[in-house]
Design an enzyme around this catalytic site. Sequence first.
Site, PDB file in Angstrom:
ATOM      1  N   ARG A   1       0.840  -1.194   0.000  1.00 44.44           N
ATOM      2  CA  ARG A   1       0.000   0.000   0.000  1.00 44.44           C
ATOM      3  C   ARG A   1       0.880   1.252   0.000  1.00 44.44           C
ATOM      4  NH1 ARG A   1      -0.821  -0.459   6.115  1.00 44.44           N
ATOM      5  NH2 ARG A   1      -0.190   1.572   6.919  1.00 44.44           N
ATOM      6  N   ASN A   2       2.184   1.056   0.209  1.00 44.74           N
ATOM      7  CA  ASN A   2       3.163   2.137   0.173  1.00 44.74           C
ATOM      8  C   ASN A   2       4.046   1.968  -1.057  1.00 44.74           C
ATOM      9  OD1 ASN A   2       2.878   3.901   2.507  1.00 44.74           O
ATOM     10  ND2 ASN A   2       3.351   2.120   3.763  1.00 44.74           N
TER      11      ASN A   2
END
Length: 423
Positions: free
Chosen positions: A209-210
């Site tokens: 998600r990063n």
Amino acid sequence: MSIQENLNNLIKPHGGKLIKTLKYGAERDECIKEAKSLPKIDISSREFGDLVMMGIGGFSPLNGFMKKEDWFSVCKNFTLADGTFWPIPITMSVSEEEAKKLKRGQKVALKYNKDINDISGTIEIDQVYEMTKKDKEMECKDIFTTTDSDHPGVKKVMEQKPFNVAGKVTTLSEGEFPIKYKGIYMTPEESRLNFAKKGWKTIAALQLRNPMHRSHEFLAKIAVEVCDGVFIHSLVGNLKPGDIPAEVRVKCIDALVDKYFVKKNVLQGGYPLDMRYGGPREALLHATFRQNYGCTHMIIGRDHAGVGDYYGPFDAQKIFDKIPYNADPKKRLLTQPMKIDWTFYCHKCDGMASLRTCPHTKKDRVIVSGTMVRKMLSEGKTLPDHFGRAESLKILADYYQHLDKSKKVTIKLQKFATGDAMK
């Protein structure tokens, strides 16, 4: 072996087969025609992502939003009411006014306001049940381990409307995911076919998600050493303010895969969910739908799916040892966690390492975390080379340089992002 034989050798989907509620072609057109004459309920971004996942088979064996008995059992027992493993409630909420108009057996159209299509899907009402404040707090405590309203997952649950609607769904739209993320957004059938074409049988999923930094790269390459391939699987649904949009993250991954991975051993994909920030419980959800995507293993590193300081650094690993066992393989989680210790850049090792490989001390180590990357870049600071590859750091720097000031948020470092909790 043939592609079909390779497909047959992949891990079975959760429940034994992919359950897909998405309609195509003439059948979809007929369903949309019918749906336009039905009462309509607006659904949230999270609910739309869940609807799409049920549509493509990502949430197999689910075929609709949960009844109260399933919701309760998931919260308390990690299973549906029939004993099938499931770690997080998949529910849809409506207002009291809407709830009063709904009857069992009734069909209702569903619409997400940012969907590019007129109708997102339909639901055949099976049950309407009230969610009191006490019910919502119980869900938050069981799933997120907290009722703190500063937790983004808790905030979403507590803001849900006061009634839940359960029933089988028909998915009529995948929104903009197949267009905006063409070549990245992938259904379980597509990922399985890709794995079969590559001849893979053991596959580790890397949840992202990063932006992909050096620790992510290190984790992925550990997985490649013990599995046939690694599936770099990015969330392309909604995140919390301050997180980096999927299109930027995808570019970073492309740059890394292009120059620093053996291409036959890696595949990049995307999935349509919003992030729940559920820590350990969400790690279990990630493993569950990765089984449907064809993955035998799920990489679980430090503070997987965490936010702030709500969870211990390895709670998401420990929870896999606590889930119930079912003798029926169709009802239990088959995808296994690949548990990896603290990872960091060590100046004395002159490279990425973990507590299992590095004999040096804290002062020699630099924790590389997505939170640290976002914090430094949002403050206009230059990241050291050991935080990421030059190609991806340039993409991130360009993004922050052109980011509207109104979209910038203050990013706080949790203790795990600094390494303070590391031995």
